[in-house]
Design a protein around this motif. Structure first.
Motif, mmCIF file in Angstrom:
data_model
loop_
_atom_site.group_PDB
_atom_site.id
_atom_site.type_symbol
_atom_site.label_atom_id
_atom_site.label_comp_id
_atom_site.label_asym_id
_atom_site.label_seq_id
_atom_site.Cartn_x
_atom_site.Cartn_y
_atom_site.Cartn_z
ATOM 1 N N ARG A 131 85.285 -24.266 66.507
ATOM 2 C CA ARG A 131 85.621 -25.238 65.646
ATOM 3 C C ARG A 131 84.624 -25.931 65.310
ATOM 4 N NH1 ARG A 131 90.130 -25.518 68.832
ATOM 5 N NH2 ARG A 131 89.040 -27.275 70.231
ATOM 6 N N VAL A 132 83.438 -26.397 66.331
ATOM 7 C CA VAL A 132 82.574 -27.327 65.922
ATOM 8 C C VAL A 132 81.104 -26.655 65.642
ATOM 9 C CG1 VAL A 132 81.220 -29.390 67.140
ATOM 10 C CG2 VAL A 132 83.625 -28.790 67.708
ATOM 11 N N LEU A 133 80.727 -25.520 66.077
ATOM 12 C CA LEU A 133 79.464 -24.983 65.768
ATOM 13 C C LEU A 133 79.145 -24.680 64.277
ATOM 14 C CD1 LEU A 133 78.402 -22.429 68.567
ATOM 15 C CD2 LEU A 133 77.744 -24.886 68.041
ATOM 16 N N PRO A 134 80.366 -24.295 63.615
ATOM 17 C CA PRO A 134 80.338 -24.063 61.972
ATOM 18 C C PRO A 134 80.092 -25.431 61.234
ATOM 19 C CG PRO A 134 82.126 -22.968 62.652
ATOM 20 C CD PRO A 134 81.567 -23.896 63.958
ATOM 21 N N LEU A 135 80.571 -26.509 61.761
ATOM 22 C CA LEU A 135 80.058 -27.957 61.229
ATOM 23 C C LEU A 135 78.780 -28.358 61.614
ATOM 24 C CD1 LEU A 135 83.292 -29.835 62.001
ATOM 25 C CD2 LEU A 135 82.645 -28.870 59.782
ATOM 26 N N VAL A 136 78.111 -27.937 62.640
ATOM 27 C CA VAL A 136 76.878 -28.078 63.160
ATOM 28 C C VAL A 136 75.944 -27.271 62.020
ATOM 29 C CG1 VAL A 136 74.961 -27.731 64.827
ATOM 30 C CG2 VAL A 136 77.407 -28.380 65.472
ATOM 31 N N LYS A 137 76.325 -26.120 61.546
ATOM 32 C CA LYS A 137 75.582 -25.355 60.795
ATOM 33 C C LYS A 137 75.530 -25.935 59.453
ATOM 34 C CE LYS A 137 73.725 -21.328 59.143
ATOM 35 N NZ LYS A 137 72.312 -21.204 59.436
ATOM 36 N N GLU A 138 76.910 -26.032 59.088
ATOM 37 C CA GLU A 138 77.251 -26.534 57.517
ATOM 38 C C GLU A 138 76.358 -27.920 57.367
ATOM 39 O OE1 GLU A 138 80.817 -27.756 54.755
ATOM 40 O OE2 GLU A 138 81.154 -27.114 56.326
ATOM 41 N N TYR A 139 76.507 -28.780 58.230
ATOM 42 C CA TYR A 139 75.768 -30.106 58.031
ATOM 43 C C TYR A 139 74.163 -30.321 58.423
ATOM 44 C CZ TYR A 139 80.203 -31.503 56.009
ATOM 45 O OH TYR A 139 81.507 -31.516 55.046
ATOM 46 N N ASP A 140 73.722 -29.316 59.029
ATOM 47 C CA ASP A 140 72.518 -29.209 59.671
ATOM 48 C C ASP A 140 72.406 -30.436 60.387
ATOM 49 O OD1 ASP A 140 69.920 -28.133 59.732
ATOM 50 O OD2 ASP A 140 69.135 -29.517 57.918
ATOM 51 N N ALA A 141 73.471 -30.450 61.286
ATOM 52 C CA ALA A 141 73.300 -31.639 62.213
ATOM 53 C C ALA A 141 72.894 -31.143 63.822
ATOM 54 C CB ALA A 141 74.823 -31.848 62.580
ATOM 55 N N ALA A 142 72.479 -31.924 64.760
ATOM 56 C CA ALA A 142 72.313 -31.709 66.127
ATOM 57 C C ALA A 142 73.727 -32.013 66.778
ATOM 58 C CB ALA A 142 71.118 -32.511 66.535
ATOM 59 N N VAL A 143 73.687 -31.346 68.082
ATOM 60 C CA VAL A 143 74.853 -31.224 68.529
ATOM 61 C C VAL A 143 74.511 -31.606 70.168
ATOM 62 C CG1 VAL A 143 75.048 -28.961 68.875
ATOM 63 C CG2 VAL A 143 77.273 -30.471 68.951
ATOM 64 N N ILE A 144 75.411 -32.539 70.989
ATOM 65 C CA ILE A 144 75.453 -32.647 72.374
ATOM 66 C C ILE A 144 76.149 -31.510 72.590
ATOM 67 C CG2 ILE A 144 76.009 -33.999 74.199
ATOM 68 C CD1 ILE A 144 75.276 -36.502 72.438
ATOM 69 N N ALA A 145 75.751 -30.698 73.670
ATOM 70 C CA ALA A 145 76.550 -29.557 74.333
ATOM 71 C C ALA A 145 76.868 -29.874 75.710
ATOM 72 C CB ALA A 145 75.637 -28.262 74.350
ATOM 73 N N LEU A 146 78.042 -30.099 76.034
ATOM 74 C CA LEU A 146 78.359 -30.273 77.434
ATOM 75 C C LEU A 146 78.671 -29.045 78.404
ATOM 76 C CD1 LEU A 146 81.377 -32.808 76.700
ATOM 77 C CD2 LEU A 146 79.145 -33.298 76.817
ATOM 78 N N CYS A 147 78.135 -29.193 79.494
ATOM 79 C CA CYS A 147 78.012 -28.029 80.475
ATOM 80 C C CYS A 147 79.394 -27.974 81.123
ATOM 81 C CB CYS A 147 77.099 -28.197 81.498
ATOM 82 S SG CYS A 147 75.287 -27.931 80.764
ATOM 83 N N MET A 148 80.382 -27.458 80.346
ATOM 84 C CA MET A 148 81.646 -27.248 80.576
ATOM 85 C C MET A 148 82.277 -26.205 79.949
ATOM 86 S SD MET A 148 83.789 -30.801 79.628
ATOM 87 C CE MET A 148 85.458 -30.086 79.875
ATOM 88 N N ASP A 149 83.235 -25.659 80.305
ATOM 89 C CA ASP A 149 84.030 -24.641 79.335
ATOM 90 C C ASP A 149 85.533 -24.406 79.956
ATOM 91 O OD1 ASP A 149 84.294 -23.228 81.940
ATOM 92 O OD2 ASP A 149 82.641 -21.947 81.915
ATOM 93 N N GLU A 169 73.387 -19.173 73.246
ATOM 94 C CA GLU A 169 73.373 -18.072 72.645
ATOM 95 C C GLU A 169 74.588 -17.856 71.339
ATOM 96 O OE1 GLU A 169 74.267 -15.621 75.959
ATOM 97 O OE2 GLU A 169 72.153 -15.365 76.475
ATOM 98 N N GLU A 170 75.668 -18.539 71.692
ATOM 99 C CA GLU A 170 76.671 -18.693 70.481
ATOM 100 C C GLU A 170 76.220 -19.444 69.464
ATOM 101 O OE1 GLU A 170 79.777 -17.188 70.389
ATOM 102 O OE2 GLU A 170 78.735 -16.222 72.272
ATOM 103 N N ALA A 171 75.328 -20.557 69.482
ATOM 104 C CA ALA A 171 74.643 -21.092 68.381
ATOM 105 C C ALA A 171 73.727 -20.402 67.563
ATOM 106 C CB ALA A 171 73.930 -22.383 68.931
ATOM 107 N N ASP A 172 73.276 -19.725 68.506
ATOM 108 C CA ASP A 172 72.005 -18.701 67.846
ATOM 109 C C ASP A 172 72.617 -17.535 66.849
ATOM 110 O OD1 ASP A 172 69.349 -17.840 67.975
ATOM 111 O OD2 ASP A 172 70.128 -16.011 68.580
ATOM 112 N N LYS A 173 73.806 -17.017 67.344
ATOM 113 C CA LYS A 173 74.419 -16.263 66.393
ATOM 114 C C LYS A 173 74.932 -16.796 65.136
ATOM 115 C CE LYS A 173 76.803 -13.960 70.593
ATOM 116 N NZ LYS A 173 78.089 -13.691 71.092
ATOM 117 N N LEU A 174 75.067 -18.105 64.986
ATOM 118 C CA LEU A 174 75.171 -18.738 63.615
ATOM 119 C C LEU A 174 74.044 -19.160 62.950
ATOM 120 C CD1 LEU A 174 78.461 -20.842 64.544
ATOM 121 C CD2 LEU A 174 78.445 -18.702 63.379
#
Length: 288
Positions: A131-149, A169-174
């Motif tokens: 849900r979130v990574l596509p918005l990071v990509k679309e709006y050329d944003a930076a994102v805080i990535a929490l170490c939980m899953d 790795e998942e961000a790199d795929k986008l």
């Protein structure tokens, strides 16, 4: 050791560079209604006097990015976050961080923002990443990535590091480059686990060693439930900066916190000729 990365967060007129060779970037946490009755009541009434006042006060105290949280129970978070963002942009041109778990509210805030925001946050849960990574990509944003899953917050530094690896790795795929992910190792309270601080610091060291990523955290969490919280927070922040913390989410209006950050930057050689420390000292002594 990996090369230290540079994360850019911008407004219409300002660019903030987060990196390990320059002074620590403070992300001001005050625009959050949690535990703040007066702010909550104002927001429910559509009043933004405290929002504007606290935004300016944080900038004056040294914050370089302002975190904006519209999590009012029962409120329309999408509409409220939009109004808060506009209110803050009305009084300061400092870059903003959008603090919401509501993806619709996040997208609305990103769509009206004139700059490249910081998103707070994404985590390693499969659905959340999607849900979130596509918005990071679309709006050329930076994102805080929490170490939980999907399994929650890992109990060890090694397990949290693995979550960080997964998110990068998942961000790199986008096509989202590693410098746009600011890793949060999660500072949990030492009131319930005396090793919580050490686990967070060990996670920082592992991520920095492997990726050179910038690091954030809600630093005040570490002392929850303990006496003399300001002293704990200040000490922990200084130690975390030595480990690799670059942009803590904290309250710049707490003098003890800012003193610790400025002193750590001085010791780390990030305050040329000690000018920031001297300026701060003169300001403090003038007030007294």
């Amino acid at each position: 050791m990996a090369k230290n990365l540079t994360t850019l967060v911008t407004s219409k007129t300002r660019t903030v560079e987060i990196q390990r060779d320059t002074p620590t970037v403070i992300i001001g946490e005050r625009l959050n209604p949690t535990g703040r009755k007066r702010l909550t009541n104002e927001l429910k009434e559509g009043i933004f006097k405290i929002v504007k006042r606290d935004a300016l006060a944080q900038v004056e105290a040294g914050a370089k990015i302002i975190d904006v949280n519209a999590g009012v129970p029962g409120g329309d978070e999408e509409a409220l976050l939009k109004d808060m963002v506009l209110a803050v942009m009305d009084v300061t041109d400092m870059p903003l961080c959008f603090d919401t778990a509501d993806v619709k509210a996040l997208e609305t805030a990103l769509s009206i923002y004139e700059g490249n925001a910081l998103i707070n946050s994404v985590n390693g849960e499969e659905g959340h990443l999607a849900r979130v990574l596509p918005l990071v990509k679309e709006y050329d944003a930076a994102v805080i990535a929490l170490c939980m899953d999907d399994n929650g917050i890992p109990p060890t530094a090694e397990a949290r590091f693995k979550v960080a690896v997964k998110m990068i790795e998942e961000a790199d795929k986008l096509g989202i480059s590693p410098e746009r992910l600011v890793i949060d190792p999660l500072a949990l309270t030492m009131g319930s686990d005396h090793k919580a601080g050490q686990i967070a610091i060990d996670t920082i060291k592992m991520v920095v060693e492997e990726f050179g990523s910038n690091i954030t955290m809600g630093a005040s969490n570490i002392s929850f439930g303990m006496p003399d919280r300001p002293s704990i927070n200040a000490t922990f922040l200084a130690m975390a900066i030595l480990a690799g913390l670059t942009c803590p989410i904290t309250n710049p209006l707490e003098e003890e916190i800012m003193i610790a950050v400025l002193a750590a930057d001085l010791v780390m050689g990030r305050d040329e000729f000690g000018l920031s420390w001297i300026k701060s000292y003169r300001s403090r002594t003038k007030k007294s």
